[in-house]
Structure formats: C-alpha cells, structure tokens
Design an enzyme around this catalytic site. Structure first.
Site, PDB file in Angstrom:
ATOM      1  CE  LYS A   5     -29.124 -88.031 -25.601  1.00  0.00           C
ATOM      2  NZ  LYS A   5     -30.391 -88.270 -26.311  1.00  0.00           N
TER       3      LYS A   5
ATOM      4  NE  ARG B 187     -36.534 -79.148 -24.909  1.00  0.00           N
ATOM      5  CZ  ARG B 187     -36.871 -80.066 -25.824  1.00  0.00           C
ATOM      6  NH1 ARG B 187     -37.283 -79.724 -27.014  1.00  0.00           N
ATOM      7  NH2 ARG B 187     -36.764 -81.353 -25.543  1.00  0.00           N
ATOM      8  N   GLY B 188     -32.990 -80.117 -25.504  1.00  0.00           N
ATOM      9  CA  GLY B 188     -32.951 -81.530 -25.894  1.00  0.00           C
ATOM     10  C   GLY B 188     -31.516 -81.991 -25.716  1.00  0.00           C
ATOM     11  CB  ALA B 189     -30.102 -84.861 -23.867  1.00  0.00           C
ATOM     12  N   GLY B 190     -29.614 -84.248 -26.949  1.00  0.00           N
ATOM     13  CA  GLY B 190     -28.789 -84.426 -28.143  1.00  0.00           C
ATOM     14  C   GLY B 190     -28.476 -83.103 -28.812  1.00  0.00           C
TER      15      GLY B 190
ATOM     16  CB  CYS C 274     -40.116 -84.718 -22.105  1.00  0.00           C
ATOM     17  SG  CYS C 274     -39.166 -83.175 -22.254  1.00  0.00           S
TER      18      CYS C 274
ATOM     19  CG  ASN D 176     -36.238 -88.299 -19.761  1.00  0.00           C
ATOM     20  OD1 ASN D 176     -35.547 -87.684 -20.581  1.00  0.00           O
ATOM     21  ND2 ASN D 176     -37.505 -88.586 -19.992  1.00  0.00           N
ATOM     22  CE  LYS D 177     -37.510 -81.777 -19.315  1.00  0.00           C
ATOM     23  NZ  LYS D 177     -36.571 -80.773 -18.811  1.00  0.00           N
TER      24      LYS D 177
ATOM     25  CG  ASP E 170     -32.144 -84.959 -20.267  1.00  0.00           C
ATOM     26  OD1 ASP E 170     -33.248 -85.526 -20.126  1.00  0.00           O
ATOM     27  OD2 ASP E 170     -31.987 -83.937 -20.953  1.00  0.00           O
TER      28      ASP E 170
HETATM   29  P1  RI2 Z   1     -33.149 -86.160 -27.079  1.00  0.00           P
HETATM   30  C1  RI2 Z   1     -34.846 -83.237 -22.886  1.00  0.00           C
HETATM   31  O1  RI2 Z   1     -34.419 -82.311 -21.944  1.00  0.00           O
HETATM   32  C2  RI2 Z   1     -35.850 -84.221 -22.306  1.00  0.00           C
HETATM   33  O2  RI2 Z   1     -35.605 -84.566 -20.970  1.00  0.00           O
HETATM   34  C3  RI2 Z   1     -35.670 -85.363 -23.270  1.00  0.00           C
HETATM   35  O3  RI2 Z   1     -36.228 -86.585 -22.808  1.00  0.00           O
HETATM   36  C4  RI2 Z   1     -34.164 -85.400 -23.369  1.00  0.00           C
HETATM   37  O4  RI2 Z   1     -33.777 -84.032 -23.413  1.00  0.00           O
HETATM   38  C5  RI2 Z   1     -33.584 -86.204 -24.498  1.00  0.00           C
HETATM   39  O5  RI2 Z   1     -33.803 -85.581 -25.716  1.00  0.00           O
HETATM   40  P2  RI2 Z   1     -34.735 -80.712 -22.047  1.00  0.00           P
HETATM   41  O6  RI2 Z   1     -33.579 -80.106 -22.829  1.00  0.00           O
HETATM   42  O7  RI2 Z   1     -31.670 -86.019 -26.967  1.00  0.00           O
HETATM   43  O8  RI2 Z   1     -36.068 -80.489 -22.698  1.00  0.00           O
HETATM   44  O9  RI2 Z   1     -33.569 -87.618 -27.215  1.00  0.00           O
HETATM   45  O10 RI2 Z   1     -34.697 -80.238 -20.626  1.00  0.00           O
HETATM   46  O11 RI2 Z   1     -33.731 -85.287 -28.159  1.00  0.00           O
END
Ligand code: RI2
Length: 293
Positions: A229, A16-19, A124, A203-204, A193
């Site tokens: 993004k 998880r995490g958009a990146g 988040c 975002n979250k 995101d």
């Molecule tokens: P980075 C996450 O989504 C959060 O919403 C967080 O702010 C966003 O990705 C960006 O994360 P999720 O996968 O790319 O937890 O900055 O639903 O790490």
C-alpha cells in the site's frame, strides 16, 4: 470471473477494501492469462497489459490495486506465450498468498500494541485492523471498540458486526460523534489505501478529522497496512488522485433541488498525526518511510 466482470465489481464497490481489490485484480489477471488463446508472445503481453489497465482504472486512489497488478506483470516474461502465462500464474498466486500472510503478521504485531483493558476507535472497514483486534481479543485482552458508521457506504456496519460475531465488545457511532467519545479512547487503529513516500496516509474520508482530533487529545494513531500500500511514485498527497463518487451514494437523486453535492471518498492524514505504520515487515515511523523504502 473475467476482466470486465471483476472490473465492474471493483468499480461498483461490490468488491471493496484496499487489500481485497488488490487480490481480486491479481486473481482476475491470472484467470485472463489462463484463458487467453494467443500464441504470439508479444501479442500475449499486449493483451495482458490491456487487461491490467482495465482493472487499474476502476478505482484511482488505492495504490494497492496498481501495485498488485505491477507485481503480477513482473511474472509476464519468457520467449513463449506458455512461459509468460506460467509466470503470471506464479506471480499472482505468490502475491495473493503473501498478502494474506502479511495481514497475519500485521495482526501479530498490532495485537502487542493493544494493551489489556483498552478502548479502541476505528474508522471504516479494514481487514488488517479487524484481524489485529480479533488477535488481541483471542490473546485474552479485555477490549472495547468504538467504530464509526462511515458514511456514505456504511462500512462501519461490516466492522461492528464482524467484531461482535467474534465476541468483541463493540459500539457503533455516527462519524460526527468521534470527538464526543474521544475521552474514552486509548488508541486509534485504522487501515490505509495508499501511503505516500512522505508518510501521509490516504484512507477513508473522515480519517483525517479523527486523527487531528486524536492529536489534540494525545491519543496515538496506528495504521495497519501491508507494504504494497506504499506508493513508489507518490511523494506527497498532491500526487494521489482522490476518488470522488456519484452524489447518489449520499442522497437520493432529486431529493434536493439546486444543491451541489460532493462525494470524495478518501482523505489524507499528514504524517505528524500518525504514531506509526504497522506493516508485515515491522513497525515504521511515517517520517522514516522514504529512507526505508
Ligand atoms: P484493508 C477501504 O477502502 C477503507 O478505506 C479501508 O481503511 C481500506 O480500504 C483498507 O482496507 P474502500 O474500498 O485492505 O472501502 O485493510 O473504499 O482491508
């Protein structure tokens, strides 16, 4: 990992995490191209396209995922399967490497915004935000961080532990306590995101509540986000599908009877609540975004 394994892990949020989902999907598509035994170039591209769609359809909101796959597919050119394979490998490697470099650059730029003796609120778990705070901390700035728990997944536990592990003074609060602590906060830093062309930040879930509250208190909200993004397609939030996940993430099944439960996992913050977006290409005002793009 093969395509279905990676897709399952992104869907279940094990990855998880958009990146991170973007990099994992790019890597999976590259590995698929390496293992694909197909000599016909048209069929090779058709199989790649199917794999790309499987990965893309795992989570609908974060455009980082789709953009990463589009970037990798730009490499799928050539007159032979081997040329196409090599192009995909190069494009995926370049994307993964540039995405890490982008976070480093964002951290450098954002660390400047974090003044000495400052209290930050984040929500988040954004790698770009964490790296920015750690960078400022390593520059010797005295920083205190308040981080929300982030129901229902609790990504705030990852944020707080990562910051505590690097020696940052960090406090975990429940999401609904954000306004209670607002008088202590100097700056809010969040990730993203998806960013729409009119500068809205997806975002979250809960981000928009914090941002509107910060606006009332005149506290600047900065967004740390790599340029991939930014959606090339979504003009406004109406063009973004907000992911809604299973209610069992909120409450154990059958604990309540006759109660509807909704679990949207992202929300949209309009541009007027955002001071600026810090990207690897520099700081961008959300209102200027469409012109710059
Ligand atoms: P980075 C996450 O989504 C959060 O919403 C967080 O702010 C966003 O990705 C960006 O994360 P999720 O996968 O790319 O937890 O900055 O639903 O790490």
């Amino acid at each position: 990992m093969n395509i279905s394994e990676t897709a399952a892990k992104i869907k279940s949020m094990e990855i998880r995490g958009a990146g991170k989902i973007a990099r994992s999907a790019a890597q999976a598509l590259k590995e698929f191209a390496i293992s694909l035994e197909e000599a016909n170039p048209d069929k090779f591209i058709s199989e790649l396209t199917k794999a790309k769609e499987t990965l893309k359809n795992t989570r609908p909101t974060a455009v980082s995922l789709e953009n990463a796959l589009i970037i990798v597919m730009t490499g799928a050119k050539g007159t032979t399967a081997q040329e196409i394979r090599n192009g995909v490998i190069t494009a995926a490697d370049e994307f993964v490497s540039s995405s890490f470099t982008a976070v480093e650059k964002i951290a450098e730029l954002c660390a400047v915004k974090i003044i000495d003796n400052c209290t930050i609120l984040t929500h988040c778990n954004s790698n770009a935000v964490i790296q920015s705070i750690i960078k400022a901390h390593k520059l010797g700035k005295k920083i205190r961080v308040y981080a929300t728990e982030t129901r229902p997944w609790g990504q705030g536990y990852i944020t707080t532990q990562s910051l505590a592990d690097t020696g940052v003074d960090v406090t975990l609060i429940v999401d609904s306590a954000a306004r209670f602590f607002m008088d202590k906060i100097d700056i809010i830093i969040i990730g993203a995101d998806t960013i729409t062309l009119n500068g809205s930040i997806i975002n979250k879930i809960g981000t928009s509540q914090i941002a509107t509250c910060a606006y009332e208190w005149n506290i600047p909200v900065y967004v740390c986000a790599e340029t991939y993004k930014i959606s090339g397609q979504a003009k406004t939030i109406a063009d973004v599908q907000i992911e809604e996940r299973d209610p069992s993430e909120i409450i154990t099944k059958n604990r309540l009877k006759g109660v509807n439960i909704r679990n949207p996992v992202f929300d949209a913050t309009p541009s007027k609540y955002i001071k600026s977006i810090i990207t690897e290409k520099g700081e961008i005002s959300p209102n200027e975004l469409s012109k710059i793009i």
